[in-house]
Write a protein that holds these residues in place. Structure first.
Motif, PDB file in Angstrom:
ATOM      1  N   ARG A  14      -6.176  -3.093   2.747  1.00 54.81           N
ATOM      2  CA  ARG A  14      -5.788  -3.063   4.176  1.00 54.81           C
ATOM      3  C   ARG A  14      -4.990  -4.305   4.569  1.00 54.81           C
ATOM      4  O   ARG A  14      -4.316  -4.307   5.605  1.00 54.81           O
ATOM      5  N   CYS A  49      -4.585   2.526   4.333  1.00 60.33           N
ATOM      6  CA  CYS A  49      -5.882   2.978   4.844  1.00 60.33           C
ATOM      7  C   CYS A  49      -6.826   3.384   3.729  1.00 60.33           C
ATOM      8  O   CYS A  49      -8.019   3.515   3.943  1.00 60.33           O
ATOM      9  N   ASP A  63     -18.594  -1.761  -4.016  1.00 60.85           N
ATOM     10  CA  ASP A  63     -17.870  -2.944  -4.500  1.00 60.85           C
ATOM     11  C   ASP A  63     -18.815  -4.118  -4.753  1.00 60.85           C
ATOM     12  O   ASP A  63     -18.662  -4.851  -5.728  1.00 60.85           O
ATOM     13  N   SER A  81      -5.564 -11.191   2.022  1.00 59.69           N
ATOM     14  CA  SER A  81      -6.466 -10.065   2.275  1.00 59.69           C
ATOM     15  C   SER A  81      -7.861 -10.600   2.560  1.00 59.69           C
ATOM     16  O   SER A  81      -8.418 -11.355   1.764  1.00 59.69           O
ATOM     17  N   GLU A  87     -14.486 -11.164  -1.534  1.00 57.24           N
ATOM     18  CA  GLU A  87     -14.935 -10.877  -2.908  1.00 57.24           C
ATOM     19  C   GLU A  87     -14.941 -12.145  -3.766  1.00 57.24           C
ATOM     20  O   GLU A  87     -15.841 -12.348  -4.591  1.00 57.24           O
TER      21      GLU A  87
HETATM   22  O1  6IA Z   1      -9.298  -6.341   3.189  1.00 55.92           O
HETATM   23  P1  6IA Z   1      -8.674  -5.508   2.117  1.00 55.92           P
HETATM   24  O2  6IA Z   1      -8.741  -4.041   2.367  1.00 55.92           O
HETATM   25  O3  6IA Z   1      -7.251  -5.957   1.767  1.00 55.92           O
HETATM   26  O4  6IA Z   1      -9.588  -5.794   0.824  1.00 55.92           O
HETATM   27  C1  6IA Z   1      -9.194  -5.392  -0.452  1.00 55.92           C
HETATM   28  C2  6IA Z   1     -10.322  -5.629  -1.434  1.00 55.92           C
HETATM   29  O5  6IA Z   1     -11.524  -5.053  -0.943  1.00 55.92           O
HETATM   30  C3  6IA Z   1     -10.051  -5.013  -2.794  1.00 55.92           C
HETATM   31  O6  6IA Z   1     -10.066  -6.015  -3.799  1.00 55.92           O
HETATM   32  C4  6IA Z   1     -11.157  -3.988  -3.003  1.00 55.92           C
HETATM   33  O7  6IA Z   1     -11.997  -4.336  -4.076  1.00 55.92           O
HETATM   34  C5  6IA Z   1     -11.952  -3.993  -1.739  1.00 55.92           C
HETATM   35  N1  6IA Z   1     -11.694  -2.767  -1.018  1.00 55.92           N
HETATM   36  C6  6IA Z   1     -11.179  -2.659   0.192  1.00 55.92           C
HETATM   37  N2  6IA Z   1     -11.035  -1.364   0.512  1.00 55.92           N
HETATM   38  C7  6IA Z   1     -11.441  -0.650  -0.545  1.00 55.92           C
HETATM   39  C8  6IA Z   1     -11.487   0.737  -0.882  1.00 55.92           C
HETATM   40  N3  6IA Z   1     -11.021   1.676  -0.159  1.00 55.92           N
HETATM   41  N4  6IA Z   1     -11.976   1.116  -2.050  1.00 55.92           N
HETATM   42  C9  6IA Z   1     -12.405   0.206  -2.886  1.00 55.92           C
HETATM   43  N5  6IA Z   1     -12.351  -1.113  -2.669  1.00 55.92           N
HETATM   44  C10 6IA Z   1     -11.879  -1.540  -1.505  1.00 55.92           C
HETATM   45  C11 6IA Z   1     -10.173   1.514   0.817  1.00 55.92           C
HETATM   46  C12 6IA Z   1     -10.942   1.714   2.017  1.00 55.92           C
HETATM   47  C13 6IA Z   1     -10.135   2.357   2.938  1.00 55.92           C
HETATM   48  C14 6IA Z   1      -8.922   1.655   3.112  1.00 55.92           C
HETATM   49  C15 6IA Z   1     -10.603   3.593   3.464  1.00 55.92           C
END
Ligand code: 6IA
Length: 146
Positions: A14, A49, A63, A81, A87
């Protein structure tokens, strides 16, 4: 290097998908040698998304379980991010080795919460060849016998 070794790969979702192709290249390279728990992070089809059919609680819990299971965490941190930063902090709290990769040709400046952390390894790179060498060295240092 062996496939039983488990790597949690973290990259922005995201936070923005501009570098999704880089994540994919890194994951493809890692998968030659180790198990990558998070290959979806490199999927071009994953939009900003993301996996919308799953709810956020499920994603967070899965996660966190994977980080617990991982032998190391490798994060591509060029695109800021919140999730990746979280993480990294979680892996560090669990004392799992962390490698952060930052593209030095970027206009972005890496957060001091990452670049100033002496307990994690931060490496600047300019191209995939450099990324491969950095990763190989990092994994070798973790597990020189394999
Ligand atoms: O804040 P961010 O979305 O940029 O965070 C990205 C990190 O969080 C990645 O390294 C993922 O390990 C974890 N993460 C975030 N969203 C997800 C996801 N689905 N599936 C798995 N890991 C995620 C996306 C959710 C969504 C956008 C419906």
């Amino acid at each position: 290097l062996h496939h039983k070794f488990k790597i949690y790969f973290a990259g922005s979702i995201r936070g923005g998908r501009n570098d999704a192709n880089v994540y994919k290249d890194i994951i493809d390279y890692l998968q030659k040698y180790v198990t990558v728990l998070t290959e979806h992070v490199g999927l071009e089809s994953l939009s900003g998304c993301g996996e919308d059919n799953r709810n956020d609680t499920w994603i967070y819990n899965r996660d966190m379980d994977w980080i617990n299971e991982a032998d190391a965490l490798i994060a591509e941190v060029t695109n800021p991010s919140l999730g990746v930063g979280y993480e990294i902090g979680q892996a560090q709290a669990l004392k799992i080795p962390v490698l952060c990769l930052f593209n030095k040709n970027s206009q972005n400046r890496l957060s001091a919460m990452v670049s100033g952390n002496q307990n994690i390894t931060v490496k600047n790179y300019q191209n995939m060849e450099e990324v491969k060498l950095i990763i190989k060295q990092f994994i070798y240092n973790l597990n020189p016998d394999s």
